[in-house]
Design a protein around this motif. Structure first.
Motif, PDB file in Angstrom:
ATOM      1  N   LYS A   1       0.831  -1.200   0.000  1.00 43.65           N
ATOM      2  CA  LYS A   1       0.000   0.000   0.000  1.00 43.65           C
ATOM      3  C   LYS A   1       0.874   1.261   0.000  1.00 43.65           C
ATOM      4  O   LYS A   1       0.632   2.200  -0.754  1.00 43.65           O
ATOM      5  CB  LYS A   1      -0.912   0.009   1.232  1.00 43.65           C
ATOM      6  N   LEU A   2       1.892   1.246   0.858  1.00 50.89           N
ATOM      7  CA  LEU A   2       2.778   2.419   0.926  1.00 50.89           C
ATOM      8  C   LEU A   2       3.466   2.670  -0.409  1.00 50.89           C
ATOM      9  O   LEU A   2       3.524   3.799  -0.899  1.00 50.89           O
ATOM     10  CB  LEU A   2       3.840   2.207   2.016  1.00 50.89           C
ATOM     11  N   VAL A   3       3.997   1.596  -0.993  1.00 44.90           N
ATOM     12  CA  VAL A   3       4.708   1.757  -2.262  1.00 44.90           C
ATOM     13  C   VAL A   3       3.746   2.229  -3.353  1.00 44.90           C
ATOM     14  O   VAL A   3       4.073   3.100  -4.159  1.00 44.90           O
ATOM     15  CB  VAL A   3       5.425   0.449  -2.662  1.00 44.90           C
ATOM     16  N   ALA A   4       2.525   1.671  -3.362  1.00 51.27           N
ATOM     17  CA  ALA A   4       1.532   2.096  -4.353  1.00 51.27           C
ATOM     18  C   ALA A   4       1.230   3.588  -4.188  1.00 51.27           C
ATOM     19  O   ALA A   4       1.059   4.318  -5.165  1.00 51.27           O
ATOM     20  CB  ALA A   4       0.253   1.271  -4.203  1.00 51.27           C
ATOM     21  N   TYR A   5       1.172   4.036  -2.932  1.00 50.04           N
ATOM     22  CA  TYR A   5       0.923   5.455  -2.677  1.00 50.04           C
ATOM     23  C   TYR A   5       2.078   6.314  -3.208  1.00 50.04           C
ATOM     24  O   TYR A   5       1.861   7.303  -3.912  1.00 50.04           O
ATOM     25  CB  TYR A   5       0.747   5.677  -1.172  1.00 50.04           C
ATOM     26  N   LEU A   6       3.310   5.892  -2.896  1.00 46.06           N
ATOM     27  CA  LEU A   6       4.471   6.677  -3.330  1.00 46.06           C
ATOM     28  C   LEU A   6       4.577   6.721  -4.851  1.00 46.06           C
ATOM     29  O   LEU A   6       4.984   7.729  -5.432  1.00 46.06           O
ATOM     30  CB  LEU A   6       5.761   6.073  -2.743  1.00 46.06           C
TER      31      LEU A   6
END
Ligand code: CUA
Length: 320
Positions: free
Chosen positions: A301-306
């Protein structure tokens, strides 16, 4: 073969599959021809030059023996080079998804496949995809190594804990096709499977819209970014001197030790788990590691956000 249509060949349902089959058949044919030739020569010479036969045994004229030698050596070298080029070009194309590919996240765990669509729709042991569109799979595992295999697409890729792996395909035929796990991963390895459902694009759009409301990966990532305190340092207004992250994905990042790396998914992920490894030039190595604090799901999720953070803060005309 029986009446149910059992075939030695899995269905051909992707562009890649036709290429792979072409190479396989050609290799089989060439290998078969060589075995046949060598076997026949063995037999003929064995009989002709058996002990006591009256066959001529003196040396061949050197022109014949030399020319034949050069000819078949050169011939097989070029054949091998051609095969290398052919298989290599197909393999390279298989590794490079088109930029507009539909991105689907796949998380493997004992013993199921969890998939997630761009709009947030989730599935377990199933994957609906539109026909004719490139689909890029970004995979990881939450425990041990698994391997995602769809025989009808001739696509197989390991899902490895602690890193992202990628595969892509373009389905060419509507229908349902098996997903297998092809890496022995524990008791229920054999039961770890599912199906890919290839639909017409309009049907896929309808299917995706009908899925239960669920937040998209980037939106959940944005919430985590705040909840974990990342925004405390990485926000443009923060008092802590930390690199801004808007537009970082895909950019070349210069590191404190002089190296330059491309900020791909693996880099973003590593920077969360091992922030001291690739410190950005001009910054202190003060970020704590989040290894153990976030699980694979949260990392995705974090990587998708970044990845989708666009650089909108650059003042007009100003250097980023
Ligand atoms: Cu997962 Cu075998």
């Amino acid at each position: 073969m029986n009446s149910s249509g059992l075939s030695l060949w899995p269905p051909v349902a992707s562009a890649e599959a036709a290429h792979v089959d072409g190479i396989f058949v050609a290799l089989l044919f060439i290998a078969g021809a060589i075995i046949l030739l060598v076997g026949m020569l063995l037999l003929v010479f064995g009989i002709r030059f058996r002990r006591g036969s009256p066959a001529r045994r003196e040396e061949l004229p050197s022109v014949i023996s030399r020319d034949v030698e050069i000819g078949w050596t050169a011939g097989t070298v070029f054949l091998a080079l051609f095969l290398f080029w052919w298989a290599g070009s197909v393999q390279l194309a298989a590794g490079q998804p088109p930029a507009d590919a539909l991105e689907i996240h796949v998380a493997a765990k004992q013993w199921m496949w969890k998939t997630r669509h761009p709009n947030g729709a989730r599935e377990i042991n199933a994957l609906h995809v539109p026909r004719g569109e490139a689909v890029r799979l970004v995979m990881t595992s939450q425990d041990v190594i698994h391997s995602f295999f769809v025989p009808a697409f001739r696509v197989k890729q390991d899902a490895v804990p602690g890193r992202f792996t990628e595969a892509w395909f373009r389905a060419t035929r509507e229908g349902e096709y098996h997903i297998f796990c092809t890496e022995f991963c524990g008791t229920d390895h054999a039961a770890m499977g599912g199906k890919v459902v290839v639909m017409e694009p309009a049907d896929y759009a309808r299917w995706a819209a009908a899925q239960p409301e669920s937040d998209s990966l980037p939106r959940e990532g944005a919430r985590l970014f705040v909840a974990l305190g990342c925004s405390g340092c990485h926000a443009p207004s923060s008092a802590v001197h930390a690199p801004g992250l808007a537009g970082v994905y895909g950019r070349t990042v210069h590191l404190a030790d002089g190296r330059a790396v491309r900020a791909d998914e693996a880099y973003l992920r590593d920077s969360i788990l091992q922030p001291k490894r690739d410190v950005v030039a001009g910054y202190e190595p003060v970020m704590p590691s989040f290894a153990g604090a976030v699980d694979e799901d949260e990392l995705q999720k974090l990587v998708a956000y970044l990845m989708q953070l666009r650089d909108v803060s650059t003042p007009p005309g100003g250097a980023p």
